[in-house]
Design an enzyme around this catalytic site. Structure first.
Site, PDB file in Angstrom:
ATOM      1  N   GLY A 145      47.230  41.009  37.993  1.00 43.38           N
ATOM      2  CA  GLY A 145      47.522  42.141  39.041  1.00 43.38           C
ATOM      3  C   GLY A 145      49.306  42.612  38.041  1.00 43.38           C
ATOM      4  O   GLY A 145      49.588  43.510  36.903  1.00 43.38           O
ATOM      5  N   ASN A 152      50.332  48.971  49.363  1.00 46.14           N
ATOM      6  CA  ASN A 152      50.231  47.605  49.176  1.00 46.14           C
ATOM      7  C   ASN A 152      50.217  47.115  51.105  1.00 46.14           C
ATOM      8  O   ASN A 152      49.772  46.686  51.576  1.00 46.14           O
ATOM      9  CB  ASN A 152      50.630  46.348  48.640  1.00 46.14           C
ATOM     10  CG  ASN A 152      51.893  46.412  48.027  1.00 46.14           C
ATOM     11  OD1 ASN A 152      52.432  47.257  47.577  1.00 46.14           O
ATOM     12  ND2 ASN A 152      52.108  45.295  47.905  1.00 46.14           N
ATOM     13  N   GLN A 169      45.225  48.369  44.904  1.00 42.91           N
ATOM     14  CA  GLN A 169      45.160  47.979  46.251  1.00 42.91           C
ATOM     15  C   GLN A 169      44.215  49.304  45.952  1.00 42.91           C
ATOM     16  O   GLN A 169      43.049  49.993  46.769  1.00 42.91           O
ATOM     17  CB  GLN A 169      46.087  48.609  46.792  1.00 42.91           C
ATOM     18  CG  GLN A 169      47.084  47.560  47.399  1.00 42.91           C
ATOM     19  CD  GLN A 169      46.278  46.370  47.500  1.00 42.91           C
ATOM     20  OE1 GLN A 169      45.469  46.385  47.853  1.00 42.91           O
ATOM     21  NE2 GLN A 169      46.963  44.762  48.141  1.00 42.91           N
ATOM     22  N   SER A 191      43.491  44.447  39.638  1.00 41.05           N
ATOM     23  CA  SER A 191      43.652  42.650  39.693  1.00 41.05           C
ATOM     24  C   SER A 191      42.039  42.435  40.416  1.00 41.05           C
ATOM     25  O   SER A 191      41.383  43.051  40.866  1.00 41.05           O
ATOM     26  CB  SER A 191      44.939  42.760  40.877  1.00 41.05           C
ATOM     27  OG  SER A 191      44.665  41.088  40.796  1.00 41.05           O
ATOM     28  N   ALA A 192      41.370  41.652  39.949  1.00 43.83           N
ATOM     29  CA  ALA A 192      40.369  41.119  40.385  1.00 43.83           C
ATOM     30  C   ALA A 192      39.899  41.044  41.579  1.00 43.83           C
ATOM     31  O   ALA A 192      38.505  40.688  42.549  1.00 43.83           O
ATOM     32  CB  ALA A 192      39.281  39.702  39.557  1.00 43.83           C
ATOM     33  N   HIS A 193      41.469  39.906  42.307  1.00 48.45           N
ATOM     34  CA  HIS A 193      41.095  39.319  43.409  1.00 48.45           C
ATOM     35  C   HIS A 193      40.822  40.060  44.596  1.00 48.45           C
ATOM     36  O   HIS A 193      41.175  40.087  45.809  1.00 48.45           O
ATOM     37  CB  HIS A 193      41.703  38.094  43.266  1.00 48.45           C
ATOM     38  CG  HIS A 193      43.237  38.100  43.655  1.00 48.45           C
ATOM     39  ND1 HIS A 193      44.111  38.178  44.752  1.00 48.45           N
ATOM     40  CD2 HIS A 193      43.854  39.323  42.640  1.00 48.45           C
ATOM     41  CE1 HIS A 193      45.468  38.100  45.056  1.00 48.45           C
ATOM     42  NE2 HIS A 193      45.847  38.805  43.703  1.00 48.45           N
ATOM     43  N   THR A 221      42.060  32.726  23.851  1.00 49.56           N
ATOM     44  CA  THR A 221      41.423  32.689  24.571  1.00 49.56           C
ATOM     45  C   THR A 221      40.879  33.020  25.440  1.00 49.56           C
ATOM     46  O   THR A 221      41.511  32.914  26.376  1.00 49.56           O
ATOM     47  CB  THR A 221      41.216  30.850  24.277  1.00 49.56           C
ATOM     48  OG1 THR A 221      41.352  30.414  23.615  1.00 49.56           O
ATOM     49  CG2 THR A 221      38.976  30.933  24.710  1.00 49.56           C
ATOM     50  N   CYS A 263      53.793  38.849  49.312  1.00 52.57           N
ATOM     51  CA  CYS A 263      53.783  38.147  48.120  1.00 52.57           C
ATOM     52  C   CYS A 263      55.430  38.111  49.138  1.00 52.57           C
ATOM     53  O   CYS A 263      56.461  37.942  47.959  1.00 52.57           O
ATOM     54  CB  CYS A 263      54.033  39.439  47.600  1.00 52.57           C
ATOM     55  SG  CYS A 263      52.194  39.624  46.627  1.00 52.57           S
TER      56      CYS A 263
HETATM   57  N1  PLP Z   1      49.898  45.370  42.818  1.00 53.11           N
HETATM   58  C1  PLP Z   1      49.765  45.176  43.873  1.00 53.11           C
HETATM   59  C2  PLP Z   1      49.951  46.874  44.562  1.00 53.11           C
HETATM   60  C3  PLP Z   1      49.365  44.080  44.931  1.00 53.11           C
HETATM   61  O1  PLP Z   1      49.383  44.292  45.896  1.00 53.11           O
HETATM   62  C4  PLP Z   1      49.422  43.180  43.702  1.00 53.11           C
HETATM   63  C5  PLP Z   1      49.069  41.535  44.731  1.00 53.11           C
HETATM   64  O2  PLP Z   1      48.854  42.358  45.930  1.00 53.11           O
HETATM   65  C6  PLP Z   1      49.861  42.728  42.726  1.00 53.11           C
HETATM   66  C7  PLP Z   1      50.169  44.752  42.080  1.00 53.11           C
HETATM   67  C8  PLP Z   1      50.322  41.973  41.822  1.00 53.11           C
HETATM   68  O3  PLP Z   1      49.050  41.803  41.816  1.00 53.11           O
HETATM   69  P1  PLP Z   1      48.174  40.004  41.026  1.00 53.11           P
HETATM   70  O4  PLP Z   1      48.554  39.402  43.253  1.00 53.11           O
HETATM   71  O5  PLP Z   1      47.211  40.038  40.520  1.00 53.11           O
HETATM   72  O6  PLP Z   1      49.366  39.552  40.144  1.00 53.11           O
END
Ligand code: PLP
Length: 375
Positions: A69, A149, A179, A197-199, A236, A321
């Site tokens: 993301g 988030n 989110q 974002s996948a996770h 790739t 983060c």
């Molecule tokens: N944006 C938001 C709102 C998020 O919550 C996060 C991850 O916590 C990200 C961006 C970043 O995503 P990634 O962890 O895939 O870099």
């Protein structure tokens, strides 16, 4: 372990891991190779693109796989500013964006952009009018997240998109929808760039996607090289990660309604149980059902997270983060000091149960009854 931190990341279901293992061990061809073993993977990447696009409800040809993301946010902002370099160098965003947007904005400021950071009210809310009023004739880009988030607040991205058409039709709109993945239609949102974002939905870490809409014509490539991802992001393809992302997207789409009902029920139960604890207050007018932000006013969040963590209960103090640093989101709300100090985030997923919430509420009550509050 009791895991109440799905907004940080989510477990990968077995079906997703199996899809990845198959690609890693059996279908490991390079999509750019000419022979059938490789060419087959090129087709598979397009199938996976369609699966993820179905979850976003966007045209598959506009969806570009990224490594995360953070990459999507950086790419979108830079592409929008570059495309609109003849319009001006002004960006409008909010003070509560993820650091992937805010730190990129700081870089763009160093490179000559002017950035307006809009402050939300004490509930974390922002109106579309507030955003639109900040837009000027020289505004190249607006970046407003879909779901915050830390607070779970949902921002009016579709209204901003509609209003921008009248206010400044040249301004490009980006939304960080990391989110919100699985809860929105990109077509209905109307943003020119949508980051996911996948996770966060049970896909693997290290893969994401950026939807680039038709108004972002000839967007600036992120990486120059072999021409993958329609020439915009060479490298790739991370086939196993993309396969996992696609499988997670399919599962999320199949179970969307059940998941939403499950999360809404958990959110209501959690709110009731937590607010029954003395000194516990709700933070923000969050409306996303998977995120709940509360404060045990007067009890520092870092101590709460450590105490619960030592009992095997995972919650977070602000965004994962920002561990160790005060959260810029909480700071932007300008809450009273004791409330700001105690803000924690609980976030839920398909595997969360009411028993998990009960155990967390009991641990929080014990923390309050046995630990000294700040002076
Ligand atoms: N944006 C938001 C709102 C998020 O919550 C996060 C991850 O916590 C990200 C961006 C970043 O995503 P990634 O962890 O895939 O870099």
């Amino acid at each position: 372990m009791i895991y109440l931190d799905y907004a940080a990341t989510a477990p990968v279901p077995r079906a997703v891991a199996d899809a990845m293992i198959e690609v890693l061990t059996e279908r490991y061809g390079n999509p750019s190779s000419q022979y059938p073993f490789g060419a087959e993977m090129k087709k598979r990447v397009e199938d996976w693109r369609r699966a993820v696009a179905a979850l976003l409800d966007c045209p598959a040809e506009g969806l570009h796989f990224t490594s995360c993301g953070t990459e999507g946010d950086n790419w979108a902002l830079r592409a929008a500013v570059w495309q609109n370099r003849h319009v001006g160098n002004h960006i409008v965003t909010t003070a509560v964006e993820h650091s992937a947007v805010l730190e990129c904005c700081k870089w763009l400021e160093r490179e000559g952009c002017e950035v307006t950071y809009l402050a939300p009210d004490q509930n974390g809310s922002l109106t579309a009018e507030q955003v639109l009023e900040a837009v000027r004739p020289d505004t190249a880009a607006v970046s407003v997240m879909l779901v915050n988030n830390e607070l779970g607040t949902v921002y009016p991205v579709a209204d901003i998109a509609r209003g921008l058409a009248a206010r400044n039709p040249k301004t490009l709109l980006h939304t960080d929808a990391v989110q919100g993945l699985g809860t929105f239609s990109a077509r209905a949102l109307g943003a020119d760039f949508v980051t996911v974002s996948a996770h966060k939905i049970g896909g693997p870490k290290g893969v994401g996607a950026l939807y680039i809409g038709p108004r972002a014509r000839n967007p600036r490539p992120l990486l120059a090289g072999g021409g993958q991802e329609r020439g915009l992001r060479s490298g790739t393809e991370a086939t196993a990660q993309i396969a996992g992302f696609a499988r997670a997207a399919e599962l999320r789409l199949e179970n969307r309604e059940r998941n939403r009902a499950h999360l809404e029920a958990l959110h209501a139960v959690a709110l009731e149980k937590l607010l029954a604890i003395p000194d516990m207050v709700c933070v923000g007018a969050g409306t996303a059902p998977h995120i709940l932000s509360v404060s045990l006013a007067g009890w520092p969040a870092g101590n709460i997270v450590n105490d619960l963590g030592s009992q095997g209960i995972c919650v977070s103090a602000g965004s994962a983060c920002h561990q160790g640093k005060p959260s810029h989101v909480v700071a932007a709300l300008k809450l009273p000091k004791r409330v700001a100090a105690g803000v924690i985030r609980l976030s839920f997923g398909p595997g969360t149960t009411e028993a998990d919430i009960d155990a967390c509420a009991q641990a929080l009550r014990r923390h309050r009854d046995t630990r000294m509050p700040m002076l």
